[in-house]
Design a protein around this motif. Structure first.
Motif, PDB file in Angstrom:
ATOM      1  N   GLY A  15      -1.310 -19.122  20.127  1.00 13.10           N
ATOM      2  CA  GLY A  15      -0.270 -20.222  19.993  1.00 13.10           C
ATOM      3  C   GLY A  15       1.253 -19.672  19.635  1.00 13.10           C
ATOM      4  N   ARG A  16       1.215 -18.299  19.305  1.00 14.41           N
ATOM      5  CA  ARG A  16       2.718 -17.863  18.737  1.00 14.41           C
ATOM      6  C   ARG A  16       2.895 -16.795  19.852  1.00 14.41           C
ATOM      7  N   THR A  17       4.008 -16.457  20.034  1.00  7.46           N
ATOM      8  CA  THR A  17       4.570 -15.413  20.774  1.00  7.46           C
ATOM      9  C   THR A  17       4.551 -14.246  19.805  1.00  7.46           C
ATOM     10  N   THR A  18       4.167 -13.167  20.517  1.00  8.74           N
ATOM     11  CA  THR A  18       3.944 -12.015  19.458  1.00  8.74           C
ATOM     12  C   THR A  18       4.437 -10.859  20.476  1.00  8.74           C
ATOM     13  N   ARG A  19       4.626  -9.532  19.801  1.00  5.18           N
ATOM     14  CA  ARG A  19       5.615  -8.509  20.453  1.00  5.18           C
ATOM     15  C   ARG A  19       4.606  -7.230  20.230  1.00  5.18           C
ATOM     16  N   ARG A  20       4.672  -6.307  21.000  1.00  3.97           N
ATOM     17  CA  ARG A  20       4.359  -5.055  20.531  1.00  3.97           C
ATOM     18  C   ARG A  20       5.437  -4.051  20.793  1.00  3.97           C
ATOM     19  N   ALA A  21       5.604  -3.446  20.073  1.00  2.00           N
ATOM     20  CA  ALA A  21       6.824  -2.325  20.314  1.00  2.00           C
ATOM     21  C   ALA A  21       6.382  -1.041  20.012  1.00  2.00           C
ATOM     22  N   GLU A  22       6.624   0.067  20.802  1.00  2.00           N
ATOM     23  CA  GLU A  22       6.361   1.428  20.836  1.00  2.00           C
ATOM     24  C   GLU A  22       7.671   1.879  19.834  1.00  2.00           C
ATOM     25  N   VAL A  23       7.093   2.866  18.773  1.00  2.00           N
ATOM     26  CA  VAL A  23       8.150   3.279  17.825  1.00  2.00           C
ATOM     27  C   VAL A  23       7.796   4.978  18.024  1.00  2.00           C
ATOM     28  N   TYR A  24       8.899   5.643  18.332  1.00  2.35           N
ATOM     29  CA  TYR A  24       8.884   7.026  18.493  1.00  2.35           C
ATOM     30  C   TYR A  24       9.652   7.851  17.053  1.00  2.35           C
ATOM     31  N   GLY A  25       9.059   8.399  16.184  1.00  3.36           N
ATOM     32  CA  GLY A  25       9.718   8.787  15.269  1.00  3.36           C
ATOM     33  C   GLY A  25      10.304  10.302  15.276  1.00  3.36           C
ATOM     34  N   VAL A  26      11.162  10.638  14.300  1.00  4.83           N
ATOM     35  CA  VAL A  26      11.436  12.087  14.183  1.00  4.83           C
ATOM     36  C   VAL A  26      10.608  13.045  14.304  1.00  4.83           C
ATOM     37  N   ASP A  27       9.331  12.639  14.078  1.00  3.71           N
ATOM     38  CA  ASP A  27       8.156  13.672  13.987  1.00  3.71           C
ATOM     39  C   ASP A  27       7.558  13.912  15.487  1.00  3.71           C
ATOM     40  N   ASP A  28       8.105  13.107  16.231  1.00  2.00           N
ATOM     41  CA  ASP A  28       7.584  12.899  17.779  1.00  2.00           C
ATOM     42  C   ASP A  28       6.208  12.162  17.745  1.00  2.00           C
ATOM     43  N   SER A  29       5.993  11.297  16.647  1.00  2.00           N
ATOM     44  CA  SER A  29       4.994  10.650  16.675  1.00  2.00           C
ATOM     45  C   SER A  29       4.957   9.312  17.691  1.00  2.00           C
ATOM     46  N   ARG A  30       3.967   8.799  17.733  1.00  2.00           N
ATOM     47  CA  ARG A  30       4.034   7.694  18.720  1.00  2.00           C
ATOM     48  C   ARG A  30       3.100   6.653  18.064  1.00  2.00           C
ATOM     49  N   ARG A  31       3.798   5.537  17.672  1.00  2.00           N
ATOM     50  CA  ARG A  31       3.222   4.519  16.811  1.00  2.00           C
ATOM     51  C   ARG A  31       3.648   3.055  17.496  1.00  2.00           C
ATOM     52  N   VAL A  32       2.756   2.129  17.402  1.00  2.00           N
ATOM     53  CA  VAL A  32       3.049   0.748  17.861  1.00  2.00           C
ATOM     54  C   VAL A  32       3.038  -0.369  16.745  1.00  2.00           C
ATOM     55  N   LEU A  33       4.117  -1.168  16.672  1.00  2.00           N
ATOM     56  CA  LEU A  33       4.270  -2.272  16.143  1.00  2.00           C
ATOM     57  C   LEU A  33       3.739  -3.446  16.585  1.00  2.00           C
ATOM     58  N   ARG A  34       2.988  -4.112  15.887  1.00  2.00           N
ATOM     59  CA  ARG A  34       2.193  -5.355  16.480  1.00  2.00           C
ATOM     60  C   ARG A  34       1.960  -6.382  15.109  1.00  2.00           C
ATOM     61  N   PRO A  35       1.933  -7.645  15.507  1.00  2.00           N
ATOM     62  CA  PRO A  35       1.366  -8.384  14.677  1.00  2.00           C
ATOM     63  C   PRO A  35      -0.113  -8.143  13.866  1.00  2.00           C
ATOM     64  N   ALA A  36      -0.267  -8.415  12.697  1.00  2.00           N
ATOM     65  CA  ALA A  36      -1.573  -7.989  11.983  1.00  2.00           C
ATOM     66  C   ALA A  36      -2.415  -8.938  12.236  1.00  2.00           C
ATOM     67  N   ARG A  37      -3.730  -8.615  12.129  1.00  2.00           N
ATOM     68  CA  ARG A  37      -4.876  -9.356  12.366  1.00  2.00           C
ATOM     69  C   ARG A  37      -5.946  -9.441  11.211  1.00  2.00           C
ATOM     70  N   PRO A  38      -6.771 -10.353  11.075  1.00  2.00           N
ATOM     71  CA  PRO A  38      -7.402 -10.238  10.050  1.00  2.00           C
ATOM     72  C   PRO A  38      -8.532  -8.933   9.769  1.00  2.00           C
ATOM     73  N   ALA A  39      -8.631  -8.327  10.954  1.00  2.00           N
ATOM     74  CA  ALA A  39      -9.461  -6.836  10.723  1.00  2.00           C
ATOM     75  C   ALA A  39      -8.382  -5.975  10.192  1.00  2.00           C
ATOM     76  N   ASP A  40      -7.316  -6.038  10.149  1.00  2.00           N
ATOM     77  CA  ASP A  40      -6.282  -5.257   9.484  1.00  2.00           C
ATOM     78  C   ASP A  40      -6.125  -5.223   7.777  1.00  2.00           C
ATOM     79  N   VAL A  41      -6.638  -6.306   7.468  1.00  2.00           N
ATOM     80  CA  VAL A  41      -6.578  -6.526   5.882  1.00  2.00           C
ATOM     81  C   VAL A  41      -6.819  -5.582   5.172  1.00  2.00           C
ATOM     82  N   ARG A  42      -8.157  -5.021   5.115  1.00  2.00           N
ATOM     83  CA  ARG A  42      -8.513  -3.888   4.471  1.00  2.00           C
ATOM     84  C   ARG A  42      -7.739  -2.470   4.600  1.00  2.00           C
ATOM     85  N   PRO A  43      -7.412  -2.352   5.745  1.00  2.00           N
ATOM     86  CA  PRO A  43      -6.528  -0.854   6.066  1.00  2.00           C
ATOM     87  C   PRO A  43      -5.250  -1.428   5.328  1.00  2.00           C
TER      88      PRO A  43
END
Length: 157
Positions: A15-43
């Motif tokens: 029921g809430r709008t969520t976004r995913r954004a790809e982030v490219y760092g100065v180290d040529d890394s590729r990461r995705v920003l996204r809303p956290a989920r309960p499965a992410d709590v321990r990490p």
């Protein structure tokens, strides 16, 4: 900072709008920003633990992360892909070399009508200096603006 965020898609989740954004760092890394989920709590808790031990961030019980998970976004490292032809970069419906992992997080906690606090902003030590923390902060500020907040602050100690 030299990181670049590229919006990849928008959808509805619980029921809430969520976004995913790809982030490219100065180290040529590729990461995705996204809303956290309960499965992410321990990490998230493991990512924050060394900072909390050094008293850079506030130490929290695991239950607090579960209760506040909807306030969090995470940065998920996108693993390399190897194509069926054996070359990097996919190509023929490739397979991941490793499982995605959480390498950053941050939370936006609404305090009052027009103000929110940025909390628990942390990045993995390997991602320090890549612009990932700045990208997470920019995304949290964007979220604050989208819900009509005029002020955002962060307490440091």
């Amino acid at each position: 900072m030299n990181s670049t965020a590229v919006m990849t898609h928008e959808h509805l989740l619980a029921g809430r709008t969520t976004r995913r954004a790809e982030v490219y760092g100065v180290d040529d890394s590729r990461r995705v920003l996204r809303p956290a989920r309960p499965a992410d709590v321990r990490p998230i808790a493991e990512l924050v633990r060394p900072y909390a031990e050094r008293r850079v961030l506030v130490s929290k019980d695991l239950i607090s992360y579960f209760e506040d998970i909807q306030e969090f976004i995470v940065a998920e490292e996108v693993p390399d892909v190897v194509g069926h032809d054996g070359r990097d970069g996919g190509g023929g419906g490739g397979e991941s070399l490793a499982a995605p992992r959480i390498v950053g997080c941050g939370a936006l906690h609404v305090m009052w009508d027009d103000i929110a606090e940025v909390r628990t902003l942390a990045v993995h030590p390997e991602a320090l200096g890549t612009g990932l923390g700045s990208a997470i902060l920019r995304e949290l500020i964007t979220q604050a603006r989208e819900i009509g907040l005029k002020r955002v602050f962060c307490l440091a100690f």
